[in-house]
Design an enzyme around this catalytic site. Structure first.
Site, PDB file in Angstrom:
ATOM      1  N   LYS A  43      18.581  -2.909 -69.494  1.00 25.27           N
ATOM      2  CA  LYS A  43      18.146  -1.980 -68.608  1.00 25.27           C
ATOM      3  C   LYS A  43      18.914  -2.254 -67.282  1.00 25.27           C
ATOM      4  CE  LYS A  43      15.359   1.036 -66.244  1.00 25.27           C
ATOM      5  NZ  LYS A  43      15.697   2.440 -66.403  1.00 25.27           N
ATOM      6  N   SER A  44      19.409  -1.140 -66.614  1.00 23.60           N
ATOM      7  CA  SER A  44      20.310  -1.514 -65.471  1.00 23.60           C
ATOM      8  C   SER A  44      19.497  -2.295 -64.377  1.00 23.60           C
ATOM      9  CB  SER A  44      20.778  -0.143 -64.754  1.00 23.60           C
ATOM     10  OG  SER A  44      21.336   0.374 -65.654  1.00 23.60           O
ATOM     11  N   ASN A  67      12.958  12.139 -69.070  1.00 29.57           N
ATOM     12  CA  ASN A  67      12.607  10.873 -68.453  1.00 29.57           C
ATOM     13  C   ASN A  67      13.167  10.791 -66.854  1.00 29.57           C
ATOM     14  OD1 ASN A  67      14.736   8.696 -67.904  1.00 29.57           O
ATOM     15  ND2 ASN A  67      15.674   9.880 -69.451  1.00 29.57           N
ATOM     16  N   ASN A 124      26.901   0.792 -63.788  1.00 30.91           N
ATOM     17  CA  ASN A 124      26.162   2.176 -63.642  1.00 30.91           C
ATOM     18  C   ASN A 124      26.457   2.746 -62.385  1.00 30.91           C
ATOM     19  OD1 ASN A 124      24.441   4.375 -63.371  1.00 30.91           O
ATOM     20  ND2 ASN A 124      22.377   3.085 -64.302  1.00 30.91           N
ATOM     21  N   CYS A 127      23.914   7.266 -61.973  1.00 32.49           N
ATOM     22  CA  CYS A 127      22.381   7.578 -62.489  1.00 32.49           C
ATOM     23  C   CYS A 127      22.149   8.775 -61.631  1.00 32.49           C
ATOM     24  CB  CYS A 127      21.397   6.465 -61.864  1.00 32.49           C
ATOM     25  SG  CYS A 127      19.900   6.536 -62.739  1.00 32.49           S
TER      26      CYS A 127
HETATM   27  C1  LIG Z   1      13.999   6.200 -70.501  1.00 28.52           C
HETATM   28  C2  LIG Z   1      15.378   5.849 -70.332  1.00 28.52           C
HETATM   29  C3  LIG Z   1      15.917   5.167 -69.196  1.00 28.52           C
HETATM   30  C4  LIG Z   1      17.137   4.895 -69.016  1.00 28.52           C
HETATM   31  N1  LIG Z   1      17.567   3.863 -67.952  1.00 28.52           N
HETATM   32  C5  LIG Z   1      18.824   3.809 -67.785  1.00 28.52           C
HETATM   33  C6  LIG Z   1      19.370   2.700 -67.148  1.00 28.52           C
HETATM   34  O1  LIG Z   1      18.713   1.925 -66.658  1.00 28.52           O
HETATM   35  N2  LIG Z   1      20.602   2.625 -66.685  1.00 28.52           N
HETATM   36  C7  LIG Z   1      21.660   3.487 -67.638  1.00 28.52           C
HETATM   37  O2  LIG Z   1      22.841   3.361 -67.017  1.00 28.52           O
HETATM   38  N3  LIG Z   1      21.154   4.440 -68.176  1.00 28.52           N
HETATM   39  C8  LIG Z   1      20.000   4.604 -68.736  1.00 28.52           C
HETATM   40  N4  LIG Z   1      19.464   5.650 -69.245  1.00 28.52           N
HETATM   41  C9  LIG Z   1      20.288   6.517 -69.865  1.00 28.52           C
HETATM   42  C10 LIG Z   1      20.606   6.158 -71.387  1.00 28.52           C
HETATM   43  O3  LIG Z   1      21.498   5.092 -71.436  1.00 28.52           O
HETATM   44  C11 LIG Z   1      21.560   7.360 -71.781  1.00 28.52           C
HETATM   45  O4  LIG Z   1      20.683   8.134 -71.917  1.00 28.52           O
HETATM   46  C12 LIG Z   1      22.312   6.989 -73.093  1.00 28.52           C
HETATM   47  O5  LIG Z   1      23.150   6.100 -72.695  1.00 28.52           O
HETATM   48  C13 LIG Z   1      22.712   8.249 -73.768  1.00 28.52           C
HETATM   49  O6  LIG Z   1      24.237   8.542 -73.007  1.00 28.52           O
HETATM   50  P1  LIG Z   1      24.472   9.980 -72.048  1.00 28.52           P
HETATM   51  O7  LIG Z   1      23.136  10.210 -71.368  1.00 28.52           O
HETATM   52  O8  LIG Z   1      25.500   9.588 -71.310  1.00 28.52           O
HETATM   53  O9  LIG Z   1      24.680  10.799 -73.178  1.00 28.52           O
HETATM   54  C14 LIG Z   1      18.040   5.764 -69.557  1.00 28.52           C
HETATM   55  C15 LIG Z   1      17.609   6.533 -70.804  1.00 28.52           C
HETATM   56  C16 LIG Z   1      16.339   6.699 -70.947  1.00 28.52           C
HETATM   57  C17 LIG Z   1      15.898   7.756 -71.843  1.00 28.52           C
END
Ligand SMILES: Cc1cc2nc3c(=O)[nH]c(=O)nc-3n(C[C@H](O)[C@H](O)[C@H](O)COP(=O)(O)O)c2cc1C
Length: 171
Positions: A43-44, A67, A124, A127
């Protein structure tokens, strides 16, 4: 046969946990490896702990899941402890993910997180649901991405990192 060499690191297979899906504790990340992932992204992490949104942060309907976690995490100090524990449990590649409110914060975070035995550093920069707090995403500015990348490179010996945006990954 599925063994993959990615930027000089060996993955038992190319399947890698995405950031945020299962937090950053050593136990959770290790469980993902035990269940077959070739590597994991944590997690980031921010410099200080963040509570994020109150629950529920995930809603699941018949055809979709949405989410809005708001980047909750225990902060850099605790993350380092968990990353150390993870590497005591297994040798799978570990990708740490960091985010900051300013370009300077990325440098400071890179320095703090690099104390841990991580294999890669993910930045990251994009976001989507924190723009009212963070302003425009860094990923929208080539200049900001350049400054952040330079600051991170100055502060870490890790040479495996990539900038993460929603639609673009740069090795
Ligand atoms: C519950 C949840 C929490 C997430 N938290 C982070 C996060 O802390 N940092 C981040 O870079 N992406 C986060 N993501 C994004 C996921 O990493 C991302 O959905 C996944 O890499 C798919 O890539 P895309 O969204 O670029 O298609 C989160 C996604 C979900 C579903």
């Amino acid at each position: 046969m599925l063994q993959t060499n990615f930027l000089e690191k060996q993955f038992s297979n190319p399947l890698t946990l995405a950031s945020g899906i299962l937090g950053l504790t050593a136990a959770s990340l290790h469980r993902i490896v035990q269940n077959g992932a070739g590597g994991v992204t944590a997690k980031s992490v921010s410099l200080e702990p963040r509570h994020g949104h109150p629950n529920p942060v995930i809603i699941s309907k018949e055809r979709y899941i949405i989410n809005a976690v708001w980047l909750s995490n225990p902060g850099a100090v605790e993350a380092v402890e968990e990353f150390v524990k993870f590497k005591q449990l297994c040798s799978a590649p570990l990708i740490a993910s960091i985010f900051g409110k300013s370009t300077d914060e990325f440098g400071k975070l890179a320095e703090k997180i690099s104390v841990a035995p991580i294999d890669f550093l993910e930045l990251n920069l994009s976001c989507p649901n924190v723009s009212h707090e963070f302003g425009q995403r860094f990923a929208f500015s080539a200049e900001a991405v350049t400054v952040i990348t330079k600051k991170v490179k100055e502060k870490t010996k890790i040479r495996h990192y990539y900038c993460r945006t929603r639609n673009l990954r740069v090795a």
